[in-house]
Design a protein around this motif. Structure first.
Motif, PDB file in Angstrom:
ATOM      1  N   LYS A 213       0.493  -1.051   0.304  1.00  0.00           N
ATOM      2  CA  LYS A 213       0.204   0.060  -0.131  1.00  0.00           C
ATOM      3  C   LYS A 213       0.999   1.567  -0.282  1.00  0.00           C
ATOM      4  O   LYS A 213       0.921   2.248  -0.565  1.00  0.00           O
ATOM      5  CB  LYS A 213      -0.948   0.220   1.210  1.00  0.00           C
ATOM      6  N   ASN A 214       1.817   0.795   0.725  1.00  0.00           N
ATOM      7  CA  ASN A 214       2.287   2.529   0.929  1.00  0.00           C
ATOM      8  C   ASN A 214       3.882   2.326  -0.007  1.00  0.00           C
ATOM      9  O   ASN A 214       5.047   3.714   0.402  1.00  0.00           O
ATOM     10  CB  ASN A 214       2.920   2.323   2.221  1.00  0.00           C
ATOM     11  N   ASN A 275      -5.352   1.113  -1.653  1.00  0.00           N
ATOM     12  CA  ASN A 275      -5.865   2.328  -1.741  1.00  0.00           C
ATOM     13  C   ASN A 275      -6.608   2.154  -1.982  1.00  0.00           C
ATOM     14  O   ASN A 275      -7.016   4.116  -2.511  1.00  0.00           O
ATOM     15  CB  ASN A 275      -4.409   3.047  -2.338  1.00  0.00           C
ATOM     16  N   ASN A 276      -7.507   1.605  -2.869  1.00  0.00           N
ATOM     17  CA  ASN A 276      -9.212   2.023  -2.950  1.00  0.00           C
ATOM     18  C   ASN A 276      -9.224   3.260  -4.136  1.00  0.00           C
ATOM     19  O   ASN A 276     -10.400   3.155  -4.798  1.00  0.00           O
ATOM     20  CB  ASN A 276      -9.744   2.975  -2.195  1.00  0.00           C
ATOM     21  N   GLU A 277      -8.119   2.245  -5.005  1.00  0.00           N
ATOM     22  CA  GLU A 277      -7.949   2.543  -6.167  1.00  0.00           C
ATOM     23  C   GLU A 277      -8.328   2.228  -7.395  1.00  0.00           C
ATOM     24  O   GLU A 277      -7.705   0.338  -7.259  1.00  0.00           O
ATOM     25  CB  GLU A 277      -6.777   3.630  -6.261  1.00  0.00           C
ATOM     26  N   SER A 311      -8.358  -1.399   4.313  1.00  0.00           N
ATOM     27  CA  SER A 311      -7.956   0.263   5.111  1.00  0.00           C
ATOM     28  C   SER A 311      -9.349   0.159   5.710  1.00  0.00           C
ATOM     29  O   SER A 311      -9.304   1.485   6.629  1.00  0.00           O
ATOM     30  CB  SER A 311      -7.708   0.728   3.261  1.00  0.00           C
TER      31      SER A 311
END
Length: 312
Positions: A213-214, A275-277, A311
């Motif tokens: 995610k990061n 990341n909800n994309e 998340s």
């Protein structure tokens, strides 16, 4: 009320297994390596039907305590092998607890006539130690199923090698003991993803999702995944727990080892979904799940939903 013993039942996958058996009104015994570290299992007591939950200290190398733990169980789930990517002493941290622990466990179940079903949580590494990279001779988009010859590479990560050898140990045990009183079934999940039931920060599976995610690369293995933008087959942790419950409660599955997998996505696309994309590419089922779908009745969740949930 039947009793199930879940070795490692407070970990990332183990917690979901514990939740499922409690929900289905089983008496559930969970083993932990250190009973003093209640922060690692306290979350289980917030689960539905936790009055039927018992926590016991157990180290797999202690054969007598292991025998006692499983002595009154009709079902035993072995989820107690370490999953770690950062390794200093592979023999001590991975090979010994994984392989010797499996050998001890197999000896213990031979002496426990009450056990009707044993479920081993193996790994996709039981089929391909190169995972998430393809086995030698295959391309990243080539299908892989239970019918493929298992691939072992001595240069693979020690965790994968240990899981491969442990699975071979189970298979050899089944062949050498054709008159076992209990059924033994294995499941081999690919990369297990989803939201943890606990607030623990030492889970490799949830930690890997945090890294993706990061876009963090703390070690050479994860850096390699970014550098190659590896295609990673993944599966929802809740689906793994459901498959284990089905494997434990459906008869006639002795000796089978089920691949558990949803879609494969590149690491970069997984980062987007975490990341909800939206992913840039469409997922594909590379590690086939037909056998689990047919025998266990599992409908595997879409990975976009699973990764989005991390998340939440």
């Amino acid at each position: 009320m039947k009793t199930v013993g879940i070795i490692g039942g407070s970990g990332f996958i183990g917690s979901y297994i514990t939740k499922k058996f409690l929900k289905e009104n089983y008496n559930v015994k969970v083993s932990v390596t250190d009973i003093k570290k209640s922060e690692k299992y306290q979350h289980l007591f917030s689960l539905k039907n936790s009055d039927n939950l018992n926590i016991s200290a157990l180290k797999m190398e202690d054969l007598e305590i292991l025998k006692d733990f499983i002595s009154d169980c009709e079902i035993v789930v072995h989820s107690g092998t370490p999953f770690q990517l950062d390794v200093i002493d592979a023999q001590k941290e991975l090979f010994d607890p994984t392989i010797e622990g499996t050998e001890n466990f197999l000896e213990a179940i031979q002496e426990s006539p009450s056990i009707e079903k044993v479920v081993f949580i193996a790994s996709v590494a039981a089929y391909n130690t190169n995972f998430p990279l393809p086995a030698r001779g295959k391309n990243p988009q080539d299908k892989f199923s239970e019918k493929d010859k298992p691939f072992f590479n001595e240069e693979s990560h020690p965790y994968a090698q240990a899981k491969f050898i442990a699975n071979q140990t189970v298979e050899n045990f089944i062949k050498e003991n054709p008159k076992l009183s209990s059924e033994i079934v294995s499941v081999s999940p690919v990369g297990v993803m989803g939201k943890s039931l606990s607030n623990r920060e030492d889970s490799t599976s949830t930690g890997l999702q945090f890294l993706f995610k990061n876009k963090i690369a703390p070690n050479p293995f994860v850096k390699m995944l970014y550098d190659t933008d590896a295609e990673m087959a993944s599966v929802a942790v809740a689906d793994v727990a459901e498959a284990i419950f089905k494997a434990a409660t459906i008869s006639g599955l002795h000796g089978k080892n089920y691949l558990l997998s949803s879609e494969s996505y590149s690491v970069s696309d997984m980062g987007l979904m975490l990341n909800n994309e939206l992913p840039k590419n469409k997922g594909k089922v590379i590690y086939e799940n037909t056998l689990a779908t047919q025998d266990l009745g599992i409908k595997f969740s879409l990975m976009q939903k699973t990764l989005n949930s991390y998340s939440e």
